[in-house]
Enzyme design. Structure first.
Site, mmCIF file in Angstrom:
data_model
loop_
_atom_site.group_PDB
_atom_site.id
_atom_site.type_symbol
_atom_site.label_atom_id
_atom_site.label_comp_id
_atom_site.label_asym_id
_atom_site.label_seq_id
_atom_site.Cartn_x
_atom_site.Cartn_y
_atom_site.Cartn_z
ATOM 1 N N LYS A 38 2.626 8.747 7.054
ATOM 2 C CA LYS A 38 4.003 8.277 7.156
ATOM 3 C C LYS A 38 4.841 9.133 8.108
ATOM 4 O O LYS A 38 5.905 8.695 8.558
ATOM 5 C CB LYS A 38 4.665 8.256 5.779
ATOM 6 C CG LYS A 38 3.965 7.360 4.768
ATOM 7 C CD LYS A 38 4.246 5.901 4.989
ATOM 8 C CE LYS A 38 3.722 5.060 3.841
ATOM 9 N NZ LYS A 38 4.067 3.651 3.990
ATOM 10 N N SER A 262 -4.422 5.279 -3.056
ATOM 11 C CA SER A 262 -4.494 4.296 -1.961
ATOM 12 C C SER A 262 -5.679 4.600 -1.042
ATOM 13 O O SER A 262 -6.335 3.682 -0.546
ATOM 14 C CB SER A 262 -3.188 4.239 -1.169
ATOM 15 O OG SER A 262 -2.848 5.505 -0.659
#
Length: 298
Positions: A38, A262
């Site tokens: 991110k 994830s």
């Protein structure tokens, strides 16, 4: 520039599958400064807004986030001198909330003790919009922000520099930014590349099933991400919570890939693809250090 210069150019490693068919290659995005891919999107969203004047010096930034985007925005805003307001939830890892605050962000939490419900993300979005309207803050609005998707193109370009060819790319879908940015860059050079979207089995919306509550942070938002269309992928693999968690634990013990759920979902999907004798690239989304207080490594 500070720590911003350390974003990107992460390693790509091959997993030892013990003589099984196919190959799984993993982009080690935990090597970014806050331990997650991110960082790429946070920098891209802020710098694009600086360039076109949407973001003025000293202006407050606001965003809704399950955690890693907030950590990355807090890092980028700290270096660049922007106050940051975050809307998050206690459904997400404590470490992520603490990281945002460590970089100086002001964090507001929405209570969701059951986990990531279909109602949670829309509630977070609505609250972030409210704060932006009330305060005049610049809202990065990650799900609708195309700068975010552009920020991940470089990840796909790096993969092309690191491996000569591949059959498939798979990635867990949240905003869909990483999936879209990387797969578009890969497809430019490899037009036959199979693009596989990964989602939680308990909320398999892309597979045409109803939204549900799950515990794989970073995706499974309960509705189609606004920037994703059916033409953007070739297949969907839904991974149940239990399999994602078990695969993440196994990856740490067998391969030294230390990550969150994830990434576990990504690896579980990649192993399914590799079993068809394919060379597949997937992503270590973030570091397992973000999940030490939760159920994953308890």
């Amino acid at each position: 520039m500070g720590g911003l210069g350390a974003i990107g150019n992460t390693p790509l490693v091959a997993l030892e599958l013990g003589g099984g068919p196919g190959e799984v290659w993993v982009k080690v995005e935990a090597a970014n400064p806050t331990g997650s891919y991110k960082d790429r999107m946070a920098l891209a969203m802020i710098e694009a807004a600086e360039r076109d004047g949407r973001l003025q010096p000293g202006q407050t930034v606001v965003e809704y986030t399950g955690g890693s985007t907030g950590s990355s925005l807090a890092f980028v805003c700290a270096v660049k001198g922007y106050p940051l307001k975050i809307v998050s939830s206690d459904a997400f890892a404590t470490e992520k909330i603490r990281t945002m605050r460590a970089f100086g962000a002001e964090v507001e939490l929405i209570h969701s003790p059951g986990g990531i419900t279909p109602q949670l993300i829309p509630a977070m979005v609505a609250r972030a919009a409210e704060i932006a309207a009330e305060t005049g803050a610049f809202w990065t609005d990650q799900f609708n922000n195309t700068d975010m998707t552009d920020g991940y193109r470089r990840m796909g370009e790096e993969i092309l520099e690191q491996v000569d060819t591949l059959d498939a790319f798979c990635s867990y879908v949240g905003t869909a930014g990483a999936f879209l940015g990387a797969s578009r860059a890969l497809r430019q050079k490899l037009p036959k590349l199979k693009r596989v979207a990964v989602e939680p089995g308990e909320s398999a919306v892309l597979s045409g099933k109803p939204a549900g509550t799950h515990h794989i942070e970073g995706g499974g938002i309960g509705y189609w991400p606004p920037q994703l269309s059916p033409a953007d992928f070739d297949e969907v693999i839904a991974i149940p919570d239990a399999e994602a968690f078990a695969t993440a634990r196994k990856a740490a013990r067998q391969h030294g890939i230390f990550s969150g759920p994830s990434t576990g979902a990504n690896l579980a999907a990649a192993l399914q693809i590799a079993a068809k004798d394919q060379r597949v690239v997937t992503i270590q989304v973030d570091s397992g250090l973000k999940y030490l207080s939760g159920p994953l490594y308890a």
